[in-house]
Design a protein around this motif. Structure first.
Motif, PDB file in Angstrom:
ATOM      1  N   VAL A 386       0.860  -1.175   0.000  1.00  0.00           N
ATOM      2  CA  VAL A 386       0.000   0.000   0.000  1.00  0.00           C
ATOM      3  C   VAL A 386       0.902   1.232   0.000  1.00  0.00           C
ATOM      4  N   THR A 387       0.649   2.158  -0.913  1.00  0.00           N
ATOM      5  CA  THR A 387       1.453   3.375  -0.972  1.00  0.00           C
ATOM      6  C   THR A 387       0.866   4.420  -0.031  1.00  0.00           C
ATOM      7  N   LEU A 388       1.689   4.856   0.907  1.00  0.00           N
ATOM      8  CA  LEU A 388       1.275   5.846   1.903  1.00  0.00           C
ATOM      9  C   LEU A 388       2.343   6.927   2.009  1.00  0.00           C
ATOM     10  N   GLU A 389       1.922   8.100   2.478  1.00  0.00           N
ATOM     11  CA  GLU A 389       2.878   9.119   2.858  1.00  0.00           C
ATOM     12  C   GLU A 389       3.111   9.038   4.365  1.00  0.00           C
ATOM     13  N   PHE A 390       4.340   9.343   4.765  1.00  0.00           N
ATOM     14  CA  PHE A 390       4.722   9.310   6.170  1.00  0.00           C
ATOM     15  C   PHE A 390       5.379  10.626   6.547  1.00  0.00           C
ATOM     16  N   ALA A 391       5.151  11.034   7.794  1.00  0.00           N
ATOM     17  CA  ALA A 391       5.825  12.214   8.344  1.00  0.00           C
ATOM     18  C   ALA A 391       6.784  11.762   9.436  1.00  0.00           C
ATOM     19  N   HIS A 392       7.985  12.319   9.423  1.00  0.00           N
ATOM     20  CA  HIS A 392       8.974  11.944  10.428  1.00  0.00           C
ATOM     21  C   HIS A 392       8.695  12.670  11.735  1.00  0.00           C
ATOM     22  N   GLU A 393       8.693  11.898  12.819  1.00  0.00           N
ATOM     23  CA  GLU A 393       8.344  12.425  14.140  1.00  0.00           C
ATOM     24  C   GLU A 393       9.201  13.621  14.539  1.00  0.00           C
ATOM     25  N   THR A 394      10.469  13.612  14.225  1.00  0.00           N
ATOM     26  CA  THR A 394      11.384  14.657  14.680  1.00  0.00           C
ATOM     27  C   THR A 394      11.524  15.792  13.677  1.00  0.00           C
ATOM     28  N   THR A 395      11.741  15.442  12.412  1.00  0.00           N
ATOM     29  CA  THR A 395      12.041  16.468  11.398  1.00  0.00           C
ATOM     30  C   THR A 395      10.813  16.982  10.673  1.00  0.00           C
ATOM     31  N   GLY A 396       9.722  16.211  10.683  1.00  0.00           N
ATOM     32  CA  GLY A 396       8.538  16.590   9.926  1.00  0.00           C
ATOM     33  C   GLY A 396       8.650  16.300   8.445  1.00  0.00           C
ATOM     34  N   GLU A 397       9.749  15.676   8.014  1.00  0.00           N
ATOM     35  CA  GLU A 397       9.908  15.336   6.595  1.00  0.00           C
ATOM     36  C   GLU A 397       8.765  14.443   6.131  1.00  0.00           C
ATOM     37  N   ILE A 398       8.264  14.697   4.929  1.00  0.00           N
ATOM     38  CA  ILE A 398       7.221  13.869   4.323  1.00  0.00           C
ATOM     39  C   ILE A 398       7.872  12.973   3.274  1.00  0.00           C
ATOM     40  N   ARG A 399       7.595  11.685   3.367  1.00  0.00           N
ATOM     41  CA  ARG A 399       8.167  10.749   2.410  1.00  0.00           C
ATOM     42  C   ARG A 399       7.125   9.688   2.055  1.00  0.00           C
ATOM     43  N   SER A 400       7.080   9.299   0.804  1.00  0.00           N
ATOM     44  CA  SER A 400       6.153   8.271   0.340  1.00  0.00           C
ATOM     45  C   SER A 400       6.852   6.919   0.300  1.00  0.00           C
ATOM     46  N   ALA A 401       6.108   5.848   0.626  1.00  0.00           N
ATOM     47  CA  ALA A 401       6.668   4.499   0.561  1.00  0.00           C
ATOM     48  C   ALA A 401       5.545   3.503   0.313  1.00  0.00           C
ATOM     49  N   ALA A 402       5.854   2.464  -0.452  1.00  0.00           N
ATOM     50  CA  ALA A 402       4.923   1.347  -0.662  1.00  0.00           C
ATOM     51  C   ALA A 402       5.264   0.278   0.355  1.00  0.00           C
ATOM     52  N   VAL A 403       4.325  -0.043   1.241  1.00  0.00           N
ATOM     53  CA  VAL A 403       4.635  -0.880   2.403  1.00  0.00           C
ATOM     54  C   VAL A 403       3.628  -2.018   2.569  1.00  0.00           C
ATOM     55  N   PRO A 404       4.063  -3.137   3.139  1.00  0.00           N
ATOM     56  CA  PRO A 404       3.125  -4.204   3.520  1.00  0.00           C
ATOM     57  C   PRO A 404       2.431  -3.843   4.829  1.00  0.00           C
ATOM     58  N   CYS A 405       1.254  -4.390   5.030  1.00  0.00           N
ATOM     59  CA  CYS A 405       0.450  -4.092   6.223  1.00  0.00           C
ATOM     60  C   CYS A 405       0.038  -5.384   6.921  1.00  0.00           C
ATOM     61  N   VAL A 406      -0.165  -5.269   8.221  1.00  0.00           N
ATOM     62  CA  VAL A 406      -0.815  -6.321   9.007  1.00  0.00           C
ATOM     63  C   VAL A 406      -2.102  -5.735   9.563  1.00  0.00           C
ATOM     64  N   LEU A 407      -3.226  -6.333   9.214  1.00  0.00           N
ATOM     65  CA  LEU A 407      -4.528  -5.882   9.708  1.00  0.00           C
ATOM     66  C   LEU A 407      -4.870  -6.662  10.977  1.00  0.00           C
ATOM     67  N   GLY A 408      -5.340  -5.930  11.982  1.00  0.00           N
ATOM     68  CA  GLY A 408      -5.719  -6.562  13.248  1.00  0.00           C
ATOM     69  C   GLY A 408      -7.181  -6.312  13.543  1.00  0.00           C
ATOM     70  N   PRO A 409      -8.089  -7.119  12.999  1.00  0.00           N
ATOM     71  CA  PRO A 409      -9.510  -6.942  13.311  1.00  0.00           C
ATOM     72  C   PRO A 409      -9.774  -7.149  14.787  1.00  0.00           C
ATOM     73  N   MET A 410     -10.372  -6.158  15.432  1.00  0.00           N
ATOM     74  CA  MET A 410     -10.644  -6.216  16.866  1.00  0.00           C
ATOM     75  C   MET A 410     -12.000  -6.900  17.066  1.00  0.00           C
ATOM     76  N   MET A 411     -11.968  -8.100  17.650  1.00  0.00           N
ATOM     77  CA  MET A 411     -13.168  -8.923  17.773  1.00  0.00           C
ATOM     78  C   MET A 411     -13.527  -9.103  19.246  1.00  0.00           C
ATOM     79  N   TYR A 412     -14.700  -8.633  19.619  1.00  0.00           N
ATOM     80  CA  TYR A 412     -15.192  -8.805  20.985  1.00  0.00           C
ATOM     81  C   TYR A 412     -16.561  -9.462  20.920  1.00  0.00           C
ATOM     82  N   GLY A 413     -16.716 -10.588  21.634  1.00  0.00           N
ATOM     83  CA  GLY A 413     -17.973 -11.308  21.545  1.00  0.00           C
ATOM     84  C   GLY A 413     -18.244 -11.799  20.134  1.00  0.00           C
ATOM     85  N   ARG A 414     -17.186 -12.138  19.402  1.00  0.00           N
ATOM     86  CA  ARG A 414     -17.238 -12.674  18.032  1.00  0.00           C
ATOM     87  C   ARG A 414     -17.741 -11.649  17.019  1.00  0.00           C
TER      88      ARG A 414
END
Length: 453
Positions: A386-414
């Motif tokens: 997934v292509t996303l833009e990221f901001a650096h916590e310290t410098t504020g630099e904006i950079r784009s990257a194509a990254v893999p993701c892990v989805l965590g569906p939050m399931m309560y009571g099924r």
């Protein structure tokens, strides 16, 4: 089960909406991630993942069905928590709060988060976290709500309408509390104690006061469900003369366990053990949930494949990467397609990608794991990027990257309530884990019947 593909829909939104999303994210990413713990010198995504409603529901349905099949695999072998420990050769002393006589059953699936990776649009369950202490509920709620608030605010860059059509998923924190109150049978006015502890390596858990502050949104939501949530140092819990658990002056009617008991031995844990055995307090969740989420049970699914009905067999083949116990015979397979994992590990500890080590190192690791009989080998998921833009916590630099993701569906009571997302950032990391620099994110749902699925 739906054949919808799980795909980020950002690119399908109208150009004006994408421009507004980008502008708001670049300017206000700190506001969108306010209250979300992260490592120093980290990168923050400037927008959430965007899923269609059908894809969002599919992620939850896959997680729930996998959990049900895992429980069935356990029940084909044993009936109680103690028997499950024995079947997995897990030492009883590692589970000081576990009742070995507790029957295994659907009640243990009260709280779960699958780790789901997406390959060619198909969700794959690589791990199941079955426990009340699954992380991500607060982050999933905060990030989704704060991005949605940004998008619904005053127009920028000439746009006259709010970004749409987007909506937040149901609140994971609210769903958690509804399920917890029901599970523990708490009455209005009850006190739920959350024992806090020191967790080295995570700044926001290293100091008890900071830990309690981190729980503040949870405490606030508890009020809406009629209970008082009290964060209190685990090592200072006590028993009174009626065998009731006390957090200072407060009597605990229920306990929300956020910790691995074996790692927090001491007088406070002893007090908790005493209250549970006396029946004066109940705990969410019972420690019996821990062995059910051992990764070796995914290998049992594949061992039992021919015992399943055709629909379940097809589900496992489609949605659970091939998983086996780590054995020496696997050395003949392509190590680049395999990942070695400890059965009861967490936080990425002990996980080794075959492609990240030499042939000799791989051989040594697999033989050691085979001798210990407590690891699995799993086919690597070739995750969609997934292509996303990221901001650096310290410098504020904006950079784009194509990254893999892990989805965590939050399931309560099924039931599904929000998705906690973790993904890689512009800084390379071997594993997608927040302990190792992965970014936290969430999901907004794209509501449009014209959007292709």
């Amino acid at each position: 089960m739906s054949e919808a593909l799980v795909v980020d829909l950002y690119a399908t939104l109208p150009g004006e909406a994408r421009g507004r999303i980008d502008a708001l994210g670049r300017e206000h990413w700190r506001r969108a991630h306010a209250g979300v713990p992260r490592l120093a010198d980290s990168w923050c995504p400037t927008r959430p993942l965007m899923l269609g409603a059908e894809a969002y529901e599919l992620v939850g349905a896959v997680a729930d069905r996998a959990a049900g099949l895992v429980l069935d695999a356990c029940l084909r072998r044993v009936t109680t928590a103690g028997e499950l420990l024995a079947a997995l050769s897990m030492p009883r002393e590692q589970f000081p709060l576990l009742d070995p006589a507790e029957p295994l059953g659907p009640h243990l699936l009260t709280s779960l988060r699958a780790d789901v990776m997406v390959e060619r649009g198909v969700p794959k369950v690589v791990e199941l976290n079955i426990d009340g202490a699954i992380g991500g509920a607060i982050e999933a709620d905060l990030i989704a709500a704060q991005f949605q608030e940004l998008y619904a605010g005053p127009a920028v860059a000439g746009a006259q309408e709010p970004v749409g059509p987007l909506r937040t998923p149901p609140s994971a924190v609210d769903a958690f509390f509804a399920e917890l109150v029901s599970f523990l049978g708490l009455a209005d006015g009850s006190t739920l104690v959350v024992p806090v502890f020191r967790e080295d390596g995570l700044d926001y858990l290293a100091d008890p006061d900071d830990f309690i502050s981190f729980l503040a949104p949870m405490a606030e939501r508890g009020k809406a469900h009629g209970i008082t949530v009290v964060g209190y140092p685990l090592d200072r819990l006590t028993l009174d003369d009626r065998q009731r658990l006390r957090a200072g002056e407060q009597v605990a009617h229920g306990v929300f366990r956020l910790f691995l008991p074996v790692e927090q031995a001491g007088p406070g844990l002893d007090a908790l053990v005493g209250a549970l055995r006396a029946g004066t307090a109940r705990m969410y969740t019972p420690e019996a949930t821990s062995p059910v989420s051992d990764k070796r049970v995914l290998a049992w699914l594949w061992e039992d494949l021919e015992l399943l009905d055709p629909a379940d067999r097809d589900f496992v083949r489609r949605h659970v990467p091939h998983t086996t116990m780590a054995r020496a015979g696997a050395l003949g397979e392509d190590r680049a397609s395999l990942v070695l994992k400890p059965g009861d590990g967490y936080g990425g500890a002990g996980v080794t990608m075959g492609r990240s080590v030499t042939e000799e190192e791989w051989r040594e690791l697999v033989l050691r794991a085979a001798d210990q009989s407590d690891h699995i080998l799993q086919r690597v998921v070739d995750a969609d990027l997934v292509t996303l833009e990221f901001a650096h916590e310290t410098t504020g630099e904006i950079r784009s990257a194509a990254v893999p993701c892990v989805l965590g569906p939050m399931m309560y009571g099924r039931a599904l309530s929000g998705v906690y997302v973790r993904h890689a950032t512009p800084r390379p990391c071997k594993l997608i884990n927040t302990h190792q620099g992965a970014a936290s994110n969430s999901v907004l749902i794209v509501e449009s019947p014209t959007v292709p699925q």
